[in-house]
Design a protein around this motif. Structure first.
Motif, PDB file in Angstrom:
ATOM      1  N   HIS A  39      35.864  10.891   3.862  1.00 15.31           N
ATOM      2  CA  HIS A  39      34.923  11.267   2.806  1.00 15.31           C
ATOM      3  C   HIS A  39      35.297  12.649   2.283  1.00 15.31           C
ATOM      4  CE1 HIS A  39      32.098   7.929   3.743  1.00 15.31           C
ATOM      5  NE2 HIS A  39      32.571   8.104   4.978  1.00 15.31           N
ATOM      6  N   ASN A  40      35.069  12.866   0.983  1.00 13.43           N
ATOM      7  CA  ASN A  40      35.414  14.144   0.377  1.00 13.43           C
ATOM      8  C   ASN A  40      34.526  15.271   0.898  1.00 13.43           C
ATOM      9  OD1 ASN A  40      37.533  13.339  -1.341  1.00 13.43           O
ATOM     10  ND2 ASN A  40      36.072  12.482  -2.794  1.00 13.43           N
ATOM     11  N   ALA A  41      35.117  16.434   1.048  1.00 11.88           N
ATOM     12  CA  ALA A  41      34.379  17.641   1.441  1.00 11.88           C
ATOM     13  C   ALA A  41      35.120  18.831   0.834  1.00 11.88           C
ATOM     14  CB  ALA A  41      34.296  17.764   2.962  1.00 11.88           C
ATOM     15  N   SER A  42      34.476  19.988   0.845  1.00  7.67           N
ATOM     16  CA  SER A  42      35.095  21.174   0.262  1.00  7.67           C
ATOM     17  C   SER A  42      34.812  22.399   1.112  1.00  7.67           C
ATOM     18  CB  SER A  42      34.565  21.416  -1.157  1.00  7.67           C
ATOM     19  OG  SER A  42      35.020  22.655  -1.664  1.00  7.67           O
ATOM     20  N   PRO A  43      35.815  23.248   1.325  1.00  2.77           N
ATOM     21  CA  PRO A  43      35.564  24.490   2.069  1.00  2.77           C
ATOM     22  C   PRO A  43      34.647  25.440   1.313  1.00  2.77           C
ATOM     23  CG  PRO A  43      37.769  24.507   1.103  1.00  2.77           C
ATOM     24  CD  PRO A  43      37.229  23.129   0.918  1.00  2.77           C
TER      25      PRO A  43
ATOM     26  N   HIS B 234      23.638  34.615 -13.729  1.00  2.62           N
ATOM     27  CA  HIS B 234      23.763  33.938 -12.432  1.00  2.62           C
ATOM     28  C   HIS B 234      24.385  32.544 -12.528  1.00  2.62           C
ATOM     29  CE1 HIS B 234      21.427  37.276 -10.980  1.00  2.62           C
ATOM     30  NE2 HIS B 234      20.435  36.983 -11.812  1.00  2.62           N
ATOM     31  N   TYR B 235      25.463  32.433 -13.301  1.00  2.00           N
ATOM     32  CA  TYR B 235      26.232  31.189 -13.311  1.00  2.00           C
ATOM     33  C   TYR B 235      26.869  31.002 -11.932  1.00  2.00           C
ATOM     34  CZ  TYR B 235      26.092  29.980 -18.288  1.00  2.00           C
ATOM     35  OH  TYR B 235      25.704  29.560 -19.546  1.00  2.00           O
ATOM     36  N   PRO B 236      27.106  29.758 -11.514  1.00  2.00           N
ATOM     37  CA  PRO B 236      27.804  29.537 -10.236  1.00  2.00           C
ATOM     38  C   PRO B 236      29.152  30.238 -10.251  1.00  2.00           C
ATOM     39  CG  PRO B 236      26.919  27.470 -11.089  1.00  2.00           C
ATOM     40  CD  PRO B 236      26.754  28.484 -12.173  1.00  2.00           C
ATOM     41  N   ALA B 237      29.523  30.846  -9.139  1.00  2.00           N
ATOM     42  CA  ALA B 237      30.773  31.607  -9.086  1.00  2.00           C
ATOM     43  C   ALA B 237      32.001  30.706  -9.067  1.00  2.00           C
ATOM     44  CB  ALA B 237      30.781  32.516  -7.859  1.00  2.00           C
ATOM     45  N   SER B 238      31.881  29.519  -8.513  1.00  2.00           N
ATOM     46  CA  SER B 238      33.035  28.625  -8.404  1.00  2.00           C
ATOM     47  C   SER B 238      33.320  27.954  -9.739  1.00  2.00           C
ATOM     48  CB  SER B 238      32.787  27.561  -7.336  1.00  2.00           C
ATOM     49  OG  SER B 238      33.834  26.613  -7.331  1.00  2.00           O
ATOM     50  N   MET B 239      34.597  27.888 -10.090  1.00  6.88           N
ATOM     51  CA  MET B 239      34.996  27.203 -11.307  1.00  6.88           C
ATOM     52  C   MET B 239      35.141  25.703 -11.104  1.00  6.88           C
ATOM     53  SD  MET B 239      34.964  29.726 -13.288  1.00  6.88           S
ATOM     54  CE  MET B 239      35.463  28.829 -14.745  1.00  6.88           C
ATOM     55  N   VAL B 240      35.061  25.243  -9.882  1.00  5.34           N
ATOM     56  CA  VAL B 240      35.124  23.810  -9.587  1.00  5.34           C
ATOM     57  C   VAL B 240      33.810  23.399  -8.942  1.00  5.34           C
ATOM     58  CG1 VAL B 240      37.615  23.819  -9.314  1.00  5.34           C
ATOM     59  CG2 VAL B 240      36.181  24.211  -7.315  1.00  5.34           C
ATOM     60  N   GLY B 241      33.534  22.099  -8.969  1.00  7.41           N
ATOM     61  CA  GLY B 241      32.297  21.610  -8.390  1.00  7.41           C
ATOM     62  C   GLY B 241      32.256  21.776  -6.879  1.00  7.41           C
ATOM     63  N   VAL B 242      31.080  22.129  -6.369  1.00  5.15           N
ATOM     64  CA  VAL B 242      30.868  22.291  -4.936  1.00  5.15           C
ATOM     65  C   VAL B 242      29.864  21.233  -4.486  1.00  5.15           C
ATOM     66  CG1 VAL B 242      30.103  23.834  -3.096  1.00  5.15           C
ATOM     67  CG2 VAL B 242      31.294  24.764  -5.097  1.00  5.15           C
ATOM     68  N   PRO B 243      30.226  20.376  -3.515  1.00  2.00           N
ATOM     69  CA  PRO B 243      29.300  19.345  -3.050  1.00  2.00           C
ATOM     70  C   PRO B 243      27.952  19.941  -2.648  1.00  2.00           C
ATOM     71  CG  PRO B 243      31.472  18.990  -2.104  1.00  2.00           C
ATOM     72  CD  PRO B 243      31.528  20.322  -2.808  1.00  2.00           C
TER      73      PRO B 243
END
Length: 408
Positions: free
Chosen positions: A56-60, A251-260
């Motif tokens: 299953h997909n996960a992200s650090p 306060h936009y999310p800091a990550s430029m990619v989606g975080v689960p």
């Protein structure tokens, strides 16, 4: 003769065969943006194993929010669209046939590798399932394979708009991209501002086209020599200031990619933060062009750029398959650090870094065969065999898409 001498000789041959008019800096920027895609997906994408051995997909990023700035560096799609617009503007201006014929050639080059990877996966998935690979793993793999392909669809649409982008750039120069920025800002205000509770969720889809067309339009203006150093400094300073404002004040999310698990994402569809980053990256690219061209005058640096550009769509379409080629067999062995273990420890990050060369070698091995989808010549008219193959590949691709999207 040593391996180093052979590589040096090959690099010098590539350098000699490069036309004098070739813009090495733009090719270098494209190669850099291309390599950022697999690097980002391999570093910021992980897996977990369920009780049945399914992946299953996960992200650090879920456990290490401090890694978000890495996504600022690895998210280089703005640069890719910038150089895409630049190259398209020049190619469109040099065309000898109609605009329709020019566009058809571009679409074929984009579509054939996509059909190739999805058709191969449509054939491989039943075989893997029969061999005992869990359905959960196959669905995860299908999702990962399809994940980067959305880019091809969007890129095809913005490429089709090239004639209009050229006209806009001729009239307004780099400012032709400003309405696209404004459009995304309005949609973001509606979906994140005081009216967010009454705004339908589908409204965010309106950001897809202007969000990615922004950097492409800048590239078209750059290709038409309508953006100079002054404009580049404005893009760099303005984009950096807007980026900081959106992060620190709004306060936009800091990550430029989606975080689960996170409710908001910057990239699907693109938020105003993506355009701010693309603006800063575009300004920096224009300013560094001459210096980069000087570096790439060296054969040893130029040769890898040529190889990457010749395999652009192969890298984009098959890099997730390369990672899965290691992870799926690894899942049979159970918990393999950095490969099938949860990405929630510092040890996982170190182990994943060690797996990166393995993924790269697997991608090279796959590309040896998969690149035929990208390099194959356009078949002559009237030949039925290629048409039949395209029809079969289209059906297989459609079936794989249905499976990947969870519709079957």
């Amino acid at each position: 003769m040593s391996a180093a001498a052979l590589l040096r000789g090959a690099a010098e041959r590539i350098d000699r065969r490069t036309p004098a008019h070739r813009d090495r800096a733009v090719d270098g920027l494209r190669a850099l943006a291309l390599l950022a895609v697999p690097t980002g997906h391999w570093l910021l994408g992980g897996f977990t194993l369920d009780a049945d051995g399914g992946l299953h997909n996960a992200s650090p990023l879920s456990a290490f929010g401090a890694l978000a700035p890495a996504s600022w560096v690895l998210q280089m799609l703005g640069v890719f669209f910038l150089v895409g617009g630049y190259a398209s503007a020049l190619s469109f201006g040099r065309r000898t046939g109609s605009a329709g014929a020019w566009l058809k050639g571009r679409m074929v080059r984009l579509g054939r590798p996509v059909l190739g990877v999805t058709a191969v996966w449509a054939l491989a998935a039943p075989v893997l399932y029969a061999a005992g690979v869990p359905e959960a793993t196959l669905r995860t793999g299908a999702t990962l394979v399809v994940q980067p392909l959305w880019f091809v669809g969007v890129y095809a649409v913005v490429t089709a708009l090239t004639p209009y982008c050229v006209r806009a750039a001729e009239r307004l120069g780099g400012w032709a991209a400003a309405p696209l920025l404004g459009s995304v800002a309005v949609v973001d205000f509606l979906r994140y501002g005081p009216l967010s509770g009454s705004v339908p969720s589908w409204l965010s889809v309106l950001n897809v086209l202007p969000g990615w067309l922004f950097a492409y339009q800048l590239g078209v203006a750059w290709g038409g020599r309508r953006i100079g150093r002054r404009g580049a400094w404005l893009l760099l300073a303005g984009g950096t200031a807007l980026f900081a404002l959106l992060l620190l004040v709004f306060h936009y999310p800091a990550s430029m990619v989606g975080v689960p698990g996170e409710a908001r994402t910057n990239s699907h569809p693109p938020s105003l933060l993506v355009l701010a980053l693309a603006s800063a990256q575009s300004g920096a690219a224009v300013l560094l062009r001459d210096r980069l061209a000087g570096l790439l005058a060296r054969p040893a640096l130029w040769a890898p750029v040529v190889v990457v550009n010749l395999s652009a769509m192969t890298i984009l379409c098959w890099h997730q398959t390369a990672m899965l080629a290691a992870a799926v067999p690894g899942a049979l062995a159970g918990a393999v650090p950095g490969l099938t273990t949860a990405p929630d420890t510092i040890g996982w990050i170190a182990a994943r870094a060690a797996w990166m060369p393995v993924f790269a070698v697997l991608l090279v091995a796959i590309a040896r065969y998969a690149r035929r989808f990208e390099a194959a010549p356009v078949p002559a008219r009237g030949r039925r065999a290629p048409a039949v193959r395209r029809a079969v590949a289209g059906l297989l691709a459609a079936g794989f898409a249905v499976f990947a999207l969870g519709l079957a």
